[in-house]
Every structure is written in structure tokens, then in C-alpha cells.
Scaffold this active site. Structure first.
Site, short mmCIF file in Angstrom:
data_model
loop_
_atom_site.label_atom_id
_atom_site.label_comp_id
_atom_site.label_asym_id
_atom_site.label_seq_id
_atom_site.Cartn_x
_atom_site.Cartn_y
_atom_site.Cartn_z
N TYR A 1 0.26 -1.35 0.09
CA TYR A 1 0.14 0.61 -0.19
C TYR A 1 1.33 1.08 -0.39
CZ TYR A 1 -3.48 2.79 1.53
OH TYR A 1 -4.23 3.71 1.13
N ASP A 2 1.88 0.71 0.88
CA ASP A 2 2.45 2.67 0.84
C ASP A 2 3.83 2.52 -0.36
OD1 ASP A 2 1.69 1.58 3.68
OD2 ASP A 2 3.73 2.38 4.78
N ARG B 1 -10.04 -2.10 10.62
CA ARG B 1 -9.79 -0.83 11.41
C ARG B 1 -10.34 -0.52 12.63
NH1 ARG B 1 -9.35 3.12 5.95
NH2 ARG B 1 -11.17 2.04 4.86
N VAL B 2 -9.33 0.19 13.44
CA VAL B 2 -9.93 0.20 14.75
C VAL B 2 -11.44 0.94 14.91
CG1 VAL B 2 -9.31 2.18 14.87
CG2 VAL B 2 -8.76 1.12 17.17
N ASP C 1 0.54 -2.05 23.51
CA ASP C 1 0.35 -1.64 24.33
C ASP C 1 -0.54 -0.26 24.51
OD1 ASP C 1 1.59 0.87 23.71
OD2 ASP C 1 2.99 0.13 24.76
N GLN D 1 0.10 3.25 20.99
CA GLN D 1 0.10 4.68 19.69
C GLN D 1 -1.11 5.05 19.29
OE1 GLN D 1 -0.57 0.88 20.21
NE2 GLN D 1 -1.78 0.31 18.62
N ARG E 1 0.99 9.07 14.81
CA ARG E 1 0.61 9.69 13.46
C ARG E 1 -0.74 11.08 14.08
NH1 ARG E 1 -2.68 6.07 9.42
NH2 ARG E 1 -0.74 4.87 8.48
N1 UDP Z 1 -5.79 -1.20 15.83
C1 UDP Z 1 -6.29 -1.59 17.47
N2 UDP Z 1 -6.99 -2.58 17.77
C2 UDP Z 1 -8.35 -2.86 16.61
C3 UDP Z 1 -7.74 -2.58 15.26
C4 UDP Z 1 -6.53 -1.99 15.68
O1 UDP Z 1 -5.34 -1.51 18.93
O2 UDP Z 1 -9.10 -3.89 16.73
C5 UDP Z 1 -5.06 -0.18 16.21
C6 UDP Z 1 -3.84 -0.44 15.12
O3 UDP Z 1 -3.03 -1.40 15.30
C7 UDP Z 1 -3.03 0.82 14.94
C8 UDP Z 1 -4.45 1.95 15.08
O4 UDP Z 1 -5.54 0.90 16.21
O5 UDP Z 1 -2.47 1.13 15.27
C9 UDP Z 1 -5.32 2.63 13.74
O6 UDP Z 1 -5.45 1.05 13.01
P1 UDP Z 1 -6.29 0.81 12.05
O7 UDP Z 1 -6.28 -0.17 11.02
O8 UDP Z 1 -7.80 1.63 12.01
O9 UDP Z 1 -5.27 1.58 10.55
P2 UDP Z 1 -3.87 2.39 10.31
O10 UDP Z 1 -4.43 3.48 11.25
O11 UDP Z 1 -3.32 1.49 10.85
O12 UDP Z 1 -4.49 2.09 9.29
#
Ligand code: UDP
Length: 330
Positions: free
Chosen positions: A160-161, A201-202, A221, A224, A292
């Protein structure tokens, strides 16, 4: 850069024709609705690999909208002219682009070239939906457009990146060599209704877990950070970037400058869903960026843009959406 005196007017799109790739996706479908509301004729295309036709239910009621199911790496629309091309087609969640790694690289390379050629032939202004992922795991905070990034070129996120980085430079070369009017939006984490419940996604994960009374799955942890922008604000940024006469050849971050840790975010989601705050920790995926946060000075000065929706208001809308989805499934 000093602030540019310019006012966005919806008339910019009225009576014109736009092509939107990735039209059935989360952002694509909201963009389609917004352009239709401006009185723009919209042609949408999507191969439905991660998009969903349900997202276009409103758009399909409009006589100004037409849709093609096609893969844009080798596709040409039958329409003669377009004033605007918004190129959003690409898997965008980490789970999706891992599953569709090679397809992601092809849509961002061959697909982008195909659309840039189309923009040249049909005389369209071209907007590339790029990503904050071009900054990789950034060493500079917040990230301004001038930062070159810190990307692992062969890691699990590289499909992707690196392909978005390639799409960016291809777009800039069409601008430099052919004078094509291009604009590049670097889209930071965006959320809202129409996100896919299973995109990994989160935001969907936490909301669905909270609504089901399950513990929220925190990777690593939870210290992030991310900064979450509500979808309506993102779409406002994209239409302004395309419409601004002085944004030709510009790269602009569109994101929320309010940074939050994933743990803090989990607490807000649990509270708004009215559930007990419980988390379950699991391993951090490889190359997951530690921090980020966008510097949005350029978007402010160039486009007169800023986020308007608070996290709480945006999450309330999003939670209501997922409640309905879950109710429909039961
Ligand atoms: N994440 C999490 N639990 C989840 C899904 C994602 O803790 O069930 C964390 C993931 O490791 C990242 C952040 O949430 O640090 C955002 O993840 P996402 O997949 O939404 O998008 P990204 O910003 O990484 O593209």
C-alpha cells in the site's frame, strides 16, 4: 505560505461531469453524494472488491448518477468528457490491502496511469486520493507535506505505502511533463457511517465489540497514536482541493490534528456505546506506525479548510450506523 483569499462555491461542480473511482467505497460513496448535491453529473466506477453497492443506494435515486462495475486498471468510460476525475479506487484498510496485496499495487500503478491518461485525453482535472501511509512510521511529528517519510519498502504495509508513493510521483510527472492539472490529497484516518464492519480497522472493530459487550481488542500496548477525522470533513477537504484554482500540482494533508492514543480512543468508544470499559491486548502488527498526526497548516491556508466535527459527535453518528447494521443482522 500565507493564507489564500478564496471562497469555495458549490457552483464549481454544478452542471459539470465527474468520474469517481472507488465510488462504492466508504469515502467514494460519500463523495458521490456530495457532488450530486452540488448538481454535478457523476459517473461512478468500482470493481466491488472492497466496496458495497448498498453505499450507493441514495445516489442511485438521482438521474445525475450512473455506475459501472469495472476494474479501472484496464477500463475506459464510454462518456466523452469529464471536467473532474477523483481517483479513490484502492483497498485502504491494513487487513484489506494484505489480503489484496498485488491488486492494491496494480490499481495504484496501472490503474493510476490509466486514469491519468484518461484525464489528459478528456481534459479533466485529476485528484489522487493518497494516504498518510506515505509517511510510513514517521520520525517527525506532526507530519507536514514536506516530510519524506520512513517507509519499510518490502514490509507488510509496503504494498500500500509504496504503491501510493508511486501513484503520487506518477501523478506529479504527468503534471510536470504534460502540464496536467493534478492535486494530491494525503488522507489521514477517517471514520463514519458506511465503513465496512469487517474491514479490520480500529473504528469498526471497537464500536462493534462495544455494542456486543465484548472486550475491545487493543494491539500492542495501546500507546500508539492516531488522529481521527469525521467523513463529512474529509469530503469537504477533497472537494475544496479539487475546486481551488491555486491548488494545481499541490500535495495537501487532509486529517484531524487532534492526536489520541488507541487506549484513550477505546475509552471514548466504550463510554459512548454505554458499555463497561474492558480491553484485551494482543500483538502489535509489524510496521504499525507508533505515532501519526497531520500538520494541516497547508489545508487551512490554501483551502480555508478545517475539521468541524468533534470526535464525540462523529462517533455518535458512526455508532448509530453500526447499531442499525447489527440490528439488521440479528
Ligand atoms: N488497532 C487496535 N485494535 C484493532 C484494530 C486496530 O488496537 O482492533 C490499532 C492498530 O494497531 C493501529 C490503530 O489501531 O495502531 C489504527 O489501526 P487501523 O487499522 O484503523 O488503521 P491504520 O491507521 O493502522 O492504517
Amino acid at each position: 505560505m500565507s493564507t489564500v483569499a478564496w471562497e469555495f462555491k458549490e457552483e464549481h461542480f454544478r452542471g459539470k461531469r465527474a468520474l469517481v473511482t472507488g465510488a462504492a467505497g466508504f469515502l467514494g460513496s460519500h463523495l458521490v453524494d456530495r457532488l450530486l448535491a452540488c448538481g454535478c453529473q457523476v459517473v461512478g466506477v468500482d470493481n466491488l472488491s472492497t466496496g458495497n453497492l448498498q453505499n450507493l443506494a441514495l445516489a442511485k435515486e438521482s438521474p445525475l448518477f450512473s455506475f459501472y462495475e469495472a476494474d479501472i486498471t484496464g477500463w475506459s468510460p464510454p462518456e466523452d468528457t469529464f471536467e473532474f476525475i477523483f481517483h479513490l479506487a484502492s483497498p485502504a484498510s491494513p487487513v484489506d490491502y494484505r489480503r489484496l496485496s498485488i491488486e492494491t499495487m496494480l490499481v495504484n500503478s496501472l490503474g493510476t496511469k490509466n486514469l491519468l491518461d484518461l484525464a489528459l485525453q478528456r481534459g479533466a482535472v485529476f485528484l489522487l486520493a493518497s494516504t498518510s501511509e506515505v509517511y510510513g512510521d514517521p520520525l517527525v511529528h506532526p507530519q507536514a507535506e514536506t516530510y519524506w517519510g520512513n517507509v519499510n519498502p518490502t514490509g507488510l504495509r509496503a504494498c500500500y505505502d509504496e504503491s501510493k508513493r508511486f501513484a503520487e510521483v506518477l501523478t506529479m510527472e504527468y503534471h510536470r511533463r504534460y502540464g496536467l492539472d493534478v492535486r494530491i490529497a494525503r488522507i489521514f484516518n477517517t471514520y463514519g457511517p458506511r465503513m465496512r464492519p469487517d474491514d479490520g480497522r480500529v473504528v469498526p472493530n471497537f464500536i462493534i465489540q462495544a455494542l456486543r459487550g465484548e472486550p475491545l481488542t487493543v494491539y500492542g500496548d495501546g500507546r500508539q497514536t492516531r488522529s481521527f477525522l469525521y467523513v463529512a470533513d474529509q469530503i469537504e477537504g477533497l472537494v475544496r482541493l479539487l475546486a481551488a484554482p491555486h491548488a494545481k500540482g499541490e500535495v495537501v494533508n487532509i486529517g484531524n490534528p487532534n492526536e489520541t492514543t488507541i487506549l484513550e480512543f477505546a475509552k471514548v468508544v466504550a463510554e459512548l456505546c454505554g458499555c463497561e470499559y474492558r480491553v484485551e491486548y494482543s500483538e502489535l502488527p509489524p510496521d504499525d506506525p507508533a505515532r501519526r498526526c497531520p500538520d494541516v497548516t497547508k489545508a487551512r491556508q490554501l483551502l480555508g479548510w478545517e475539521p468541524k466535527t468533534s470526535l464525540v459527535d462523529g462517533l455518535r453518528e458512526t455508532i448509530a450506523y453500526f447499531r442499525e447494521i447489527l440490528a439488521g443482522k440479528d
